[in-house]
Design an enzyme around this catalytic site. Structure first.
Site, short mmCIF file in Angstrom:
data_model
loop_
_atom_site.label_atom_id
_atom_site.label_comp_id
_atom_site.label_asym_id
_atom_site.label_seq_id
_atom_site.Cartn_x
_atom_site.Cartn_y
_atom_site.Cartn_z
N CYS A 125 0.73 -4.18 -5.30
CA CYS A 125 1.10 -3.71 -3.97
C CYS A 125 2.36 -2.86 -4.10
CB CYS A 125 1.35 -4.91 -3.07
SG CYS A 125 2.02 -4.49 -1.45
N CYS A 145 -0.31 3.67 -2.24
CA CYS A 145 -0.67 2.38 -1.64
C CYS A 145 -1.97 1.96 -2.32
CB CYS A 145 -0.89 2.52 -0.14
SG CYS A 145 -1.65 1.06 0.64
N1 DGL Z 1 -1.66 -2.32 -0.68
C1 DGL Z 1 -0.33 -2.36 -0.14
C2 DGL Z 1 0.53 -1.31 -0.83
O1 DGL Z 1 0.19 -0.91 -1.94
C3 DGL Z 1 -0.34 -2.30 1.35
C4 DGL Z 1 0.91 -2.88 1.93
C5 DGL Z 1 0.81 -3.31 3.37
O2 DGL Z 1 0.14 -4.31 3.64
O3 DGL Z 1 1.44 -2.67 4.21
O4 DGL Z 1 1.55 -0.90 -0.36
#
Ligand code: DGL
Length: 262
Positions: free
Chosen positions: A76, A184
């Site tokens: 993440c 993301c």
């Molecule tokens: N997959 C997460 C990232 O890489 C999403 C984060 C979120 O839940 O805002 O930032």
């Protein structure tokens, strides 16, 4: 714990996005044991404070350590930006974070214009700004916070994904970037749809492969390997039925998940 003797791999994200990293790690290390946790009770992470993210991440690591993981991938970007340093101070196992691929992007761009698509929280983080300063200081970098996009991927809400992608990719085109960084982990699942909108001449980079390589380097001895194929355990702090349904669509095979209380 002696991680040299324990190479089970733990990964976590706020939701299903981290599966895009899991896919890449598993491609390179197909014979390992994996524990993936989606913290869907607290998604999106983009709306949490740094303190909340540090606290949630630490609770997740403690949970995964009960399964004897010997290495952790923070799959993440948002949690990496706000909690990676903290996790490394608290836990002694090797921890790999997801860093937006700005360094390779700076090498690849021909017109010196790079767009980084990420959650709004990552876009405004000091972590990302420092990364841009360090690796792309002679480039024009647009940090594009794509509000709502990870939520839409969480539920595979096709209509919202389409509307948001139309909007955000227009920003990318207007800026004139020839290189797009997916900052993301939810977005690699949208790569084809992004490509169609920005045009085939634009390069789109994510960090999955680099994370996989780093994980592989740290597991040189590969003591934790299984006999043949990967053993996978999926947890969610949300609804296991929903997670299994969306994860099965994203991974293209049947996923079963369990509820985790962190
Ligand atoms: N997959 C997460 C990232 O890489 C999403 C984060 C979120 O839940 O805002 O930032």
């Amino acid at each position: 714990m002696n991680f040299q003797k324990n190479n089970k791999i733990g990964l976590f994200d706020s939701g299903v996005g981290g599966l895009s990293v899991f896919v890449e790690v598993k491609k390179l290390l197909p014979d390992m044991e994996y524990f993936f946790l989606a913290d869907q009770a607290h998604v999106p992470y983009g709306r949490k404070t740094q303190k909340e993210l540090q606290d949630l991440s630490a609770r997740i690591v403690k949970f995964l350590l009960k399964s004897d993981i010997g290495i952790l991938v923070v799959a993440c970007n948002t949690a990496t930006c706000y909690a990676l340093d903290y996790l490394r101070q608290v836990f002694k196992i090797p921890i790999i974070g997801v860093v937006p691929a700005l360094k390779p992007a700076a090498k690849l761009t021909k017109n010196n214009k790079i767009a980084v698509m990420s959650t709004p929280a990552t876009a405004k983080s000091t972590y990302l700004k420092n990364l841009a300063k360090k690796f792309a200081k002679d480039k024009e970098v647009m940090l594009l916070g794509c509000k709502g996009l990870e939520d839409a991927v969480e539920t595979l809400d096709r209509k919202t994904i389409k509307t948001l992608l139309d909007e955000y990719t227009k920003d990318v085109r207007d800026f004139g970037a020839d290189t797009v960084v997916l900052g993301c982990t939810h977005y690699p699942f949208l790569k084809t749809e992004i490509k169609i909108r920005v045009g085939s001449g634009i390069q789109i980079l994510d960090s999955g492969r680099a994370i996989a390589k780093r994980t592989s380097q740290l597991l040189k001895d590969r003591e934790g390997r299984t006999k043949s194929k990967a053993i996978e355990t999926f947890y969610t702090t949300g609804n296991p039925q929903k997670f299994s349904q969306i994860a099965s669509q994203l991974l293209k095979y049947k996923v079963n998940s369990q509820f985790a209380r962190i």
